[in-house]
Every structure is written in structure tokens, then in C-alpha cells.
Design a protein around this motif. Structure first.
Motif, PDB file in Angstrom:
ATOM      1  N   VAL A 203     -10.216  -9.324   7.683  1.00  0.00           N
ATOM      2  CA  VAL A 203      -9.408  -8.114   7.591  1.00  0.00           C
ATOM      3  C   VAL A 203      -8.843  -7.754   8.959  1.00  0.00           C
ATOM      4  O   VAL A 203      -9.527  -7.823   9.957  1.00  0.00           O
ATOM      5  CB  VAL A 203     -10.252  -6.938   7.044  1.00  0.00           C
ATOM      6  CG1 VAL A 203      -9.440  -5.656   7.010  1.00  0.00           C
ATOM      7  CG2 VAL A 203     -10.770  -7.280   5.652  1.00  0.00           C
TER       8      VAL A 203
ATOM      9  N   ASP B 200     -12.108  -4.063   2.624  1.00  0.00           N
ATOM     10  CA  ASP B 200     -10.971  -3.489   3.337  1.00  0.00           C
ATOM     11  C   ASP B 200     -11.380  -2.181   4.006  1.00  0.00           C
ATOM     12  O   ASP B 200     -11.256  -1.104   3.436  1.00  0.00           O
ATOM     13  CB  ASP B 200      -9.796  -3.245   2.383  1.00  0.00           C
ATOM     14  CG  ASP B 200      -8.640  -2.552   3.076  1.00  0.00           C
ATOM     15  OD1 ASP B 200      -8.447  -2.782   4.286  1.00  0.00           O
ATOM     16  OD2 ASP B 200      -7.936  -1.772   2.416  1.00  0.00           O
TER      17      ASP B 200
ATOM     18  N   GLU C 174      -5.466  -4.198  -2.263  1.00  0.00           N
ATOM     19  CA  GLU C 174      -6.130  -5.387  -1.698  1.00  0.00           C
ATOM     20  C   GLU C 174      -6.913  -6.135  -2.771  1.00  0.00           C
ATOM     21  O   GLU C 174      -8.046  -6.564  -2.569  1.00  0.00           O
ATOM     22  CB  GLU C 174      -7.046  -4.991  -0.534  1.00  0.00           C
ATOM     23  CG  GLU C 174      -6.342  -4.270   0.607  1.00  0.00           C
ATOM     24  CD  GLU C 174      -5.370  -5.119   1.413  1.00  0.00           C
ATOM     25  OE1 GLU C 174      -5.248  -6.336   1.144  1.00  0.00           O
ATOM     26  OE2 GLU C 174      -4.720  -4.558   2.314  1.00  0.00           O
TER      27      GLU C 174
ATOM     28  N   GLY D 271      -1.556  -6.765  -3.673  1.00  0.00           N
ATOM     29  CA  GLY D 271      -2.300  -7.628  -2.766  1.00  0.00           C
ATOM     30  C   GLY D 271      -1.540  -8.865  -2.348  1.00  0.00           C
ATOM     31  O   GLY D 271      -0.352  -9.021  -2.610  1.00  0.00           O
TER      32      GLY D 271
ATOM     33  N   LYS E  37     -10.307   0.294  -4.179  1.00  0.00           N
ATOM     34  CA  LYS E  37     -10.103  -0.781  -3.217  1.00  0.00           C
ATOM     35  C   LYS E  37     -11.446  -1.441  -2.953  1.00  0.00           C
ATOM     36  O   LYS E  37     -12.499  -0.824  -3.159  1.00  0.00           O
ATOM     37  CB  LYS E  37      -9.491  -0.247  -1.925  1.00  0.00           C
ATOM     38  CG  LYS E  37     -10.431   0.563  -1.056  1.00  0.00           C
ATOM     39  CD  LYS E  37      -9.730   0.956   0.238  1.00  0.00           C
ATOM     40  CE  LYS E  37     -10.712   1.272   1.332  1.00  0.00           C
ATOM     41  NZ  LYS E  37     -10.067   1.388   2.623  1.00  0.00           N
TER      42      LYS E  37
ATOM     43  N   SER F 288       0.825  -1.213   0.000  1.00  0.00           N
ATOM     44  CA  SER F 288       0.000   0.000   0.000  1.00  0.00           C
ATOM     45  C   SER F 288       0.860   1.264   0.000  1.00  0.00           C
ATOM     46  O   SER F 288       0.475   2.278  -0.591  1.00  0.00           O
ATOM     47  CB  SER F 288      -0.942   0.012   1.209  1.00  0.00           C
ATOM     48  OG  SER F 288      -1.840  -1.081   1.122  1.00  0.00           O
TER      49      SER F 288
END
Length: 193
Positions: free
Chosen positions: A168, A41, A81, A108, A37, A16
């Protein structure tokens, strides 16, 4: 034809943060980009992409890509992600790249904490995305091996085997090398409490 890239690595391998650096550089050079995204997430923000070191990038949170159409003039799509999207969403990204000449850069995980490949990650390999592994070091004390796996554990530091593929959060995971994964997952070793 524009390319599709897949930057993959374990948790904590700066995926990220790298996305945020690319967005910053695209702004500096006048390139038009959009970041997306999955709504799954929501760890640090419902909309922004937030790296563990605090780099924030504005993004659109989407449940799926069924109705996603980038604005005219977009040159890059940054996807964080990506493993939480579906194979059909990957097909949509392929279509966008091939028909709109937009470079798609995905970030990811490749595998979950049970060594199963995520369906979207698998499909990125199947469609010929250019693969880029992002390296990180095993989080076990004094280990210098490449982290390749994730161990998931509960509040008492017991290793969780099985369960949902998608959960998550960062606090209940640890990125480890293959040797430590096999020792912990197989019960030969326990995490310190």
C-alpha cells in the motif's frame, strides 16, 4: 436481481473520489448505502476512504467479509480497494446482491505492478460484474497515452520487478501507458532521479 459493478483503473484515476461522489449523491436522494474497505488499506485513514484530491467517505474497515451483513434497508454497498479482498469475499458480495437486492459497486485495481491480475479483480470478471474502466493519462513527461499499468520503484527510482503483490502506498508507484511500462520494466529506459 441487483447488479455488481466493478470500476477499475490505474492509481490516480479517481476511483475513490467517484465512490465519494456516489455516496454524496445517495445521501441527497435518500438512498441507504454503506461503504467498506479492506483493513489492508490504511494509507490515509484506518476507517475513512480518502481520495487523492481529499474527498473523504465514512467506511467500515474489514479484514474479510465472513461476518459482514449489511443493515436492513441498505440499497447500495460501496467497496473501495476491492483488489485487496479475496475471491471468497467476492462470492459473499455476489450472494448479498442476488439475495438481498442490494447493488454492489466495487472500485479498485485490475492488475499489480508486475502485470498480474489481482485474484479478487479476476473473480469479479468471472462472476459477471459489469465492468467500467476509469481512464487516466500516462504520468511520463509529455505522454498523452492512456495509463494502463503501474511501475513500482524504490527511493532511488530503480524499477522493482517481482516482490509482494500488495504494498500500500502512492509515493513509490507511477501510472504509465503500456509502451512506457514495457520500456521501464524491460530496462530500455530509466526513471529520472
Amino acid at each position: 436481481m441487483a447488479k455488481i459493478h466493478f470500476y477499475y483503473g490505474v492509481m490516480g484515476s479517481s476511483k475513490s473520489a467517484e465512490l465519494g461522489i456516489n455516496a454524496f449523491n445517495f445521501d441527497r436522494t435518500g438512498n441507504k448505502w454503506i461503504a467498506i474497505k479492506p483493513t489492508t488499506d490504511d494509507r490515509d485513514s484506518k476507517t475513512d476512504i480518502v481520495s487523492r484530491i481529499g474527498v473523504k467517505t465514512k467506511a467500515m474497515a474489514l479484514k474479510n467479509l465472513d461476518n459482514f451483513n449489511p443493515k436492513r434497508g441498505t440499497q447500495f454497498i460501496l467497496v473501495d480497494e476491492v483488489q485487496f479482498f479475496s475471491p471468497a469475499d467476492i462470492d459473499k458480495l455476489v450472494y448479498i446482491a442476488d439475495h438481498n437486492k442490494i447493488t454492489v459497486v466495487c472500485y479498485g485495481l485490475m492488475i499489480d505492478s508486475n502485470q498480474n491480475i489481482f485474484p479478487a479483480s479476476k473473480h469479479l470478471v468471472e462472476v459477471g460484474a459489469e465492468l467500467h474502466r476509469m481512464d487516466s493519462v500516462c504520468e511520463m513527461d509529455k505522454c498523452t497515452r492512456l495509463a494502463t499499468h503501474h511501475i513500482r520503484f524504490d527511493k532511488d527510482k530503480n524499477v522493482i520487478r517481482g516482490g509482494q503483490q500488495v504494498e500500500v502506498g502512492a509515493s513509490q508507484y507511477m501510472s504509465v501507458c503500456r509502451k512506457h511500462f514495457n520500456m521501464l520494466y524491460g530496462g530500455e529506459m530509466v526513471l529520472k532521479k
